[in-house]
Design an enzyme around this catalytic site. Structure first.
Site, mmCIF file in Angstrom:
data_model
loop_
_atom_site.group_PDB
_atom_site.id
_atom_site.type_symbol
_atom_site.label_atom_id
_atom_site.label_comp_id
_atom_site.label_asym_id
_atom_site.label_seq_id
_atom_site.Cartn_x
_atom_site.Cartn_y
_atom_site.Cartn_z
ATOM 1 N N ASN A 24 2.209 -3.076 -1.013
ATOM 2 C CA ASN A 24 1.640 -1.970 -1.619
ATOM 3 C C ASN A 24 0.145 -2.716 -1.767
ATOM 4 O O ASN A 24 -0.114 -3.397 -2.648
ATOM 5 C CB ASN A 24 2.304 -1.866 -2.901
ATOM 6 C CG ASN A 24 1.208 -0.791 -3.797
ATOM 7 O OD1 ASN A 24 0.406 -0.022 -3.231
ATOM 8 N ND2 ASN A 24 1.874 -0.624 -5.102
ATOM 9 N N LYS A 26 -2.587 -1.159 -2.900
ATOM 10 C CA LYS A 26 -3.232 -0.498 -3.982
ATOM 11 C C LYS A 26 -4.637 -0.095 -3.674
ATOM 12 O O LYS A 26 -4.692 0.330 -2.296
ATOM 13 C CB LYS A 26 -3.026 -1.447 -5.302
ATOM 14 C CG LYS A 26 -1.760 -1.666 -5.549
ATOM 15 C CD LYS A 26 -1.550 -2.435 -6.688
ATOM 16 C CE LYS A 26 -0.155 -2.917 -6.901
ATOM 17 N NZ LYS A 26 0.199 -3.260 -8.375
ATOM 18 N N HIS A 109 4.720 5.463 -8.706
ATOM 19 C CA HIS A 109 4.358 3.815 -9.256
ATOM 20 C C HIS A 109 3.946 4.062 -10.480
ATOM 21 O O HIS A 109 3.097 5.114 -11.012
ATOM 22 C CB HIS A 109 3.190 3.513 -8.329
ATOM 23 C CG HIS A 109 2.975 1.996 -8.461
ATOM 24 N ND1 HIS A 109 2.405 1.536 -9.406
ATOM 25 C CD2 HIS A 109 3.433 0.821 -7.679
ATOM 26 C CE1 HIS A 109 2.411 -0.041 -9.442
ATOM 27 N NE2 HIS A 109 2.881 -0.217 -8.427
ATOM 28 N N GLU A 111 1.482 2.762 -11.960
ATOM 29 C CA GLU A 111 -0.018 2.661 -12.259
ATOM 30 C C GLU A 111 -0.461 4.117 -12.347
ATOM 31 O O GLU A 111 -1.464 4.616 -12.754
ATOM 32 C CB GLU A 111 -0.738 1.867 -11.145
ATOM 33 C CG GLU A 111 -0.708 0.360 -11.419
ATOM 34 C CD GLU A 111 -0.659 -0.365 -10.467
ATOM 35 O OE1 GLU A 111 -1.069 -0.239 -9.311
ATOM 36 O OE2 GLU A 111 -0.225 -1.637 -10.719
ATOM 37 N N GLU A 181 10.600 -1.666 -10.722
ATOM 38 C CA GLU A 181 9.327 -2.392 -10.957
ATOM 39 C C GLU A 181 9.121 -2.534 -12.441
ATOM 40 O O GLU A 181 8.615 -1.806 -13.050
ATOM 41 C CB GLU A 181 8.240 -1.755 -10.320
ATOM 42 C CG GLU A 181 8.416 -2.005 -8.886
ATOM 43 C CD GLU A 181 6.926 -1.788 -8.187
ATOM 44 O OE1 GLU A 181 6.811 -2.628 -7.473
ATOM 45 O OE2 GLU A 181 6.170 -1.147 -8.494
ATOM 46 N N GLY A 187 1.835 -7.338 -11.259
ATOM 47 C CA GLY A 187 0.414 -7.952 -11.588
ATOM 48 C C GLY A 187 -0.119 -9.124 -12.509
ATOM 49 O O GLY A 187 -1.122 -9.543 -12.727
ATOM 50 N N SER A 219 5.000 -9.139 -9.241
ATOM 51 C CA SER A 219 4.888 -10.244 -9.048
ATOM 52 C C SER A 219 5.808 -11.377 -7.991
ATOM 53 O O SER A 219 6.297 -12.265 -8.030
ATOM 54 C CB SER A 219 4.811 -11.329 -10.337
ATOM 55 O OG SER A 219 3.736 -10.624 -11.112
HETATM 56 P P1 PGA Z 1 2.425 -7.090 -7.717
HETATM 57 O O1 PGA Z 1 2.610 -5.742 -7.721
HETATM 58 O O2 PGA Z 1 3.441 -7.761 -6.671
HETATM 59 O O3 PGA Z 1 0.969 -7.439 -7.747
HETATM 60 O O4 PGA Z 1 3.136 -7.450 -9.113
HETATM 61 C C1 PGA Z 1 3.753 -4.852 -7.269
HETATM 62 C C2 PGA Z 1 3.564 -3.413 -7.427
HETATM 63 O O5 PGA Z 1 2.879 -2.790 -8.023
HETATM 64 O O6 PGA Z 1 3.979 -2.734 -6.624
#
Ligand code: PGA
Length: 255
Positions: A24, A26, A109, A111, A181, A187, A219
């Site tokens: 992903n 982003k 997601h 976010e 998640e 993150g 992560s």
């Molecule tokens: P990350 O993000 O691996 O940076 O924690 C995962 C995600 O948001 O899909």
């Protein structure tokens, strides 16, 4: 080197849950950066027993179409609108993604739930629109830190899925992918332990079926992917930060 638990091996062989490693990106990567990544990434051998997907921003999808055609790396978007067309300024429809050769789309997601008013209801509409367009929807769920501290994670995730998956047939459930998640792990560098993740994947498994793939996200890195992938109900990973460099992501893909 893969070290698989017996249960995990059983899931792969018996239920055909092929491991899926999804990037992903982003809001990262211009076309030049995406091209650089893909060219480096494709120089590597990818283990044949797994599926690999890159989910990029809309602006790099035609570059992906150009560079990934004929390879075993799939690609897709990070969002779309469930309506076919119309007055939805700034939105993208399934048709538009089909034209770009996408096969996957991330839905709900955290976010987007936080910043773009995505709800379990919009996730629900998008899952149906994605299946109609023959995309594999990657449906994201997960609890916040406060919800985990209050020991509410099971009810939170169960409720998210109850609304999001309402009315899906067993066959449709087999086609979707769910990504667990936990928001506190995205993150932050703080990964759920394999046990914490497995516990939640087992909760999710009860709401889908044995063929549904359930990814862990939050992560994921080259040094924690193996332990996570050994868990019986972890069928892959959705990777943010560690998917931005081809040398990191290939290590995760070939865990
Ligand atoms: P990350 O993000 O691996 O940076 O924690 C995962 C995600 O948001 O899909």
């Amino acid at each position: 080197m893969i070290i698989l638990s017996i249960k995990r091996l059983y899931a792969i062989l018996y239920f055909m849950r092929i491991p899926l490693l999804a990037a992903n990106w982003k809001m990262n990567k211009t076309n030049a950066e995406a091209e650089d990544f893909i060219q480096k990434f494709l120089k590597n051998e990818i283990n044949s027993d797994r599926e690999v997907v890159l989910c990029g921003p809309y602006t790099v999808l035609s570059k992906m179409q150009e560079l990934l055609a004929g390879t075993k790396v799939g690609y897709g978007a990070q969002n779309f609108h469930w309506e076919e067309s119309g007055a939805y300024t700034g939105e993208i429809s399934a048709d538009m993604l089909q034209e770009l050769g996408c096969s996957y789309v991330i839905i709900g997601h955290s976010e987007r739930r936080r910043d773009n008013n995505e709800t379990d209801e919009t996730v629900h509409s998008k899952i149906f629109a994605a299946l109609d367009a023959d995309f594999v929807p990657i449906v994201c769920v997960g609890e916040s830190l406060i919800q985990r501290k209050n020991n509410e994670m099971v009810t939170v995730v169960e409720n998210q899925l109850k609304v999001a998956l309402d009315g899906l047939s067993n066959e449709q459930l087999s086609k979707i992918v769910v990504a667990y998640e936990p928001i506190w792990a995205i993150g932050t560098g703080e990964t759920a332990t394999p046990e914490q993740a497995q516990e939640m994947h087992a909760v999710i498994r009860k709401q889908v079926n044995e063929e549904t793939r359930i990814l862990y996200g939050g992560s994921v890195k080259p040094d924690n992917v193996v332990e996570l992938m050994q868990q019986a109900d972890i069928d892959g990973a959705l990777v943010g930060g560690a998917s931005l460099k081809s040398e990191d992501f290939i290590q995760i893909v070939n865990y």
